[in-house]
Structure formats: structure tokens, C-alpha cells
Design an enzyme around this catalytic site. Structure first.
Site, mmCIF file in Angstrom:
data_model
loop_
_atom_site.group_PDB
_atom_site.id
_atom_site.type_symbol
_atom_site.label_atom_id
_atom_site.label_comp_id
_atom_site.label_asym_id
_atom_site.label_seq_id
_atom_site.Cartn_x
_atom_site.Cartn_y
_atom_site.Cartn_z
ATOM 1 N N CYS A 163 0.801 -1.223 0.000
ATOM 2 C CA CYS A 163 0.000 0.000 0.000
ATOM 3 C C CYS A 163 0.838 1.279 0.000
ATOM 4 C CB CYS A 163 -0.952 -0.008 1.191
ATOM 5 S SG CYS A 163 -2.034 -1.451 1.198
ATOM 6 N N HIS A 301 -2.179 7.949 6.515
ATOM 7 C CA HIS A 301 -2.442 6.681 5.834
ATOM 8 C C HIS A 301 -3.745 6.083 6.362
ATOM 9 C CE1 HIS A 301 -1.630 2.922 3.770
ATOM 10 N NE2 HIS A 301 -1.833 2.266 4.901
ATOM 11 N N PHE A 394 2.129 -3.538 3.979
ATOM 12 C CA PHE A 394 2.607 -4.830 4.457
ATOM 13 C C PHE A 394 4.033 -5.044 3.965
ATOM 14 C CE2 PHE A 394 -1.682 -7.304 4.918
ATOM 15 C CZ PHE A 394 -2.036 -6.473 5.959
#
Length: 406
Positions: A163, A301, A394
Site C-alpha cells: 500500500c 495513511h 505490508f
């Protein structure tokens, strides 16, 4: 950054998101607080634990030629449409092809095509598999297609950083310009993988909201009752340019990528390290030649997960204190995965240029354990010199982008 390195300016923006088919439409929807999240009504979704997502409501086939549409995965469709918008706004710079580059990140690339063609293989055999399969499933396909479209011969790169991919693409693009390797770079991120595999995988680790009965209220960054993120698709693309190159051709400068930083936690494949989230922001601010007091807005985020939002909030407070306004537009768009960080950069550029800051939707009752100045609704008439956009993924990927007004 190196002394005497050129400033990196932004001259074009393009976006295809669940709330708008252009960057301008996306901005208007975010300021109005309009959500792009809806229920999934397809048969394949009905047995899933999560049956909602943020989909792009644009007929991309009408914006592409038939060969383009057939030869690309939806990731390529969205990236090319957004890139063409950004390129047009930038005035289609007349750059030396070998000094024109493309950097477009993606977390999952052409996964929809992978699943579709696997089903075809299993059901009908190898002769029914599309001859375009390999070039559609390549994660680098969006960057390659955009490079072909504009004739960029200075490199077509694809950061794959979950991401953080889109934000890292912008950081790489800025580095190329500062290092003298390019004059103009088309950069950003894209993902489109609203399918049963991805939804099931995220659901299995309890990362997704399960508010199926009320999709538009499901994504709730920083809210007390948040229960996970909402999967979404989309592309966000910027045209970055060496400042003197842009000024020489009379281009409008929309903002400046003043400082960037990329770090890796090196701790866990999923769990984030808040110390590195702090560090990446500190490094980006220092790279911009600024101090914490100069930051006037944070695009977090914050995806709406119970643990992730809290850890990021702690990092923001540690670096910037608790007075700087903080927002997360994933409340309205959902989480664009590899496209999210680039969209955050676009939101920041638009906010600094106009003085209108979008709020975080669905922030009905802020988490009592989060001590930040959270924007619950959009506000206008703001004056900020600089802002920071965060993106985490991740694998321990962290990227922070410091944007300043032109």
C-alpha cells in the site's frame, strides 16, 4: 537532499477514483463528503463475509480504443486514463524522450486477469487462454503502457511496496529528477483487485470492515467504532518536473515535492513498527529543509483498522504534536491499496493550493486514545505552507511525502 539539486514541481494531476472520474471531480466529492463505497451485488460476492467496496464508476472502455481496452487489465485501463489527464493538464511537455520517464507503483498488478484466465484454463483448457494474458498480468504493465503512450524512453519503473507503492513511486520519480536522470517523470500508483480472493484474504486476517448493512459508513479512520478498512480500486498519477524546465515552458506549477523518505521496518511482514513511522516522517521533513512547525496538514495513511490508526496517530503526535490538522480521505474513497499514497499526494497538493482541506468522513466519535487535531468535516480558508502525506504497507514499507505550495 543534495545541495543545489533542482526543485521538483508538479505540473499535472490525474485521478480515477470511487468518488470521481478526474482529479477535479475527486476533489469536489471529497470536499462535499460524498462516499464512493457501495454494496457488491454480483453473485460471486454474496457468500463472502464482506460484500462492499469502493469501485470506479466510470466507463473506461469509452475512454480507450478497442485494442487498448482488450490488451490491458483494468489496472492498465485506470492508470492510462489518469495519466492522460495528468499529461494533458501539464501541457504535454516537449521533453527529450530519454529524459522522460514513468514510475507507477502497484501492489497486486493484474490479479483480476490472473484469476479470470485461471478459471478459463480450468474450465476450457489451454487453447482458450487469452494471448494477452502475460502482458495483462504483469505488475509493470501500467508503467509500460503509459511509457508507450507518451514515448518515454528514460525508464518505466514499478515499485511494488504493497500500500506504499504509489507514494514510493513519487519518491523514486523525485529522486530521478534531483539526480539529473530525468527532466519530467509521470508517477503515481494504481490497483484494481476487487475479487473474492483478495476480499477473503483480508477478511481472514480481520483487516476489513464488516458493516455490510451500511457501506457508506463502514470506513471510519480514527473513529471509536472503526472495525477495518474498505477495499477500493483506482489510479492517481502526477507529472513531476524539474522546476527550471517547467518555468521555461510557462507551465503552471501546482505544488512542490519538497522532501521524500522511504524506510523499511525490518521487523514483521504485517505488523507495523511505529518507531519507523516516526522516522520516515522526520526524514522527509528534514529532506525538505523544513521543521515540524512548518507542517500545516497531514494526510494520514489511516485506513480505519483499530491498531493501525492508533499506531500512526502516536507517530504523528510524536513528530508534529497534536495541533496540526489531520485527515484521511479513505473514509470516502476506501483503500486504493497501491494507488492510495499517490492519491494522498494529490489531495495534499489540491488542499495547499486552494486552502480547502477535506475532512475525514464518518468520524462521529473520535477514539479517546487518539490525541490529534482531527478534521471531522471539510474546512475552507486555510493557510498552510506545507503538508505531509503518509503511506504504509505490508512488508514494513513506509513512505512520507512532504508537499509545499508553489
Amino acid at each position: 537532499m543534495p545541495e543545489n539539486s533542482p526543485r521538483v514541481v508538479v505540473t499535472g494531476l490525474g485521478a480515477v477514483t470511487p468518488v470521481g472520474g478526474t482529479a477535479a471531480d475527486t476533489r469536489a466529492a471529497l470536499l462535499a463528503g460524498r462516499s464512493g463505497i457501495a454494496a457488491l451485488d454480483e453473485d460471486w460476492a454474496q457468500g463472502l463475509p464482506v460484500r462492499m467496496a469502493g469501485r470506479v464508476d466510470v466507463d473506461v472502455a469509452s475512454l480507450l480504443t478497442t485494442p487498448e481496452y482488450k490488451r490491458m487489465d483494468r489496472c492498465g485501463h485506470l492508470a492510462l486514463v489518469a495519466a492522460r489527464e495528468a499529461w494533458a493538464q501539464a501541457g504535454r511537455p516537449d521533453a527529450d524522450p530519454e529524459r522522460l520517464a514513468v514510475v507507477i507503483g502497484s501492489g497486486y498488478g493484474g490479479l483480476d486477469t490472473t484469476l479470470e484466465q485461471t478459471r478459463t484454463l480450468d474450465a476450457s483448457g489451454p487453447r482458450r487462454v487469452s494471448p494477452h494474458t502475460l502482458t495483462r498480468i504483469m505488475t509493470n504493465a501500467p508503467a509500460a503502457w503509459v511509457s508507450i503512450d507518451v514515448g518515454a524512453k528514460g525508464g518505466a519503473r514499478t515499485p511494488v511496496s504493497a500500500c506504499a507503492s504509489g507514494a514510493e513511486a513519487i519518491a523514486q520519480a523525485a529522486d530521478m529528477i534531483r539526480a539529473g536522470a530525468a527532466d519530467v517523470v509521470i508517477a503515481g500508483g494504481v490497483d484494481s483487485c476487487i475479487n473474492g480472493l483478495i476480499i477473503s484474504g483480508f477478511a481472514q486476517i480481520r483487516a476489513l470492515s464488516t458493516r455490510n448493512e451500511d457501506p457508506q459508513s463502514a470506513s471510519r479512520p480514527f473513529d471509536r467504532d472503526r472495525d477495518g478498512f474498505v477495499l477500493a480500486e483506482g489510479a492517481a498519477i502526477l507529472v513531476l518536473e524539474r522546476e527550471d524546465h517547467a518555468r521555461a515552458r510557462g507551465a503552471e506549477i501546482l505544488g512542490v515535492v519538497a522532501g521524500t523518505a522511504v524506510t523499511s521496518d525490518a521487523v514483521d511482514i504485517v505488523a507495523a513498527d511505529p518507531a519507523m513511522q516516526r522516522r520516515v516522517m522526520e526524514k522527509a521533513i528534514a529532506a525538505a529543509g523544513l521543521g515540524a512547525a512548518d507542517i500545516g496538514l497531514v494526510h494520514a495513511h489511516a485506513t480505519s483498522t483499530p491498531v493501525g490508526d492508533r499506531l500512526e496517530a502516536e507517530a504523528i503526535k510524536a513528530v508534529l504534536g497534536n495541533q496540526v490538522p489531520v485527515t484521511s480521505t479513505k473514509s470516502l474513497t476506501g483503500h486504493l491499496l497501491g494507488g492510495a499514497g499517490a492519491l494522498g499526494a494529490i489531495v495534499m497538493i489540491q488542499a495547499l493550493k486552494t486552502g480547502s482541506f477535506p475532512g475525514s468522513g464518518n468520524l462521529d466519535e473520535p477514539d479517546a486514545g487518539i490525541d490529534l487535531n482531527l478534521l471531522r468535516t471539510s474546512v475552507a480558508g486555510q493557510a498552510a505552507r506545507a503538508g505531509i502525506a503518509n503511506a504504509f504497507g505490508f512488508g514494513g514499507h513506509s513512505t512520507a511525502l512532504v508537499i509545499t505550495e508553489s
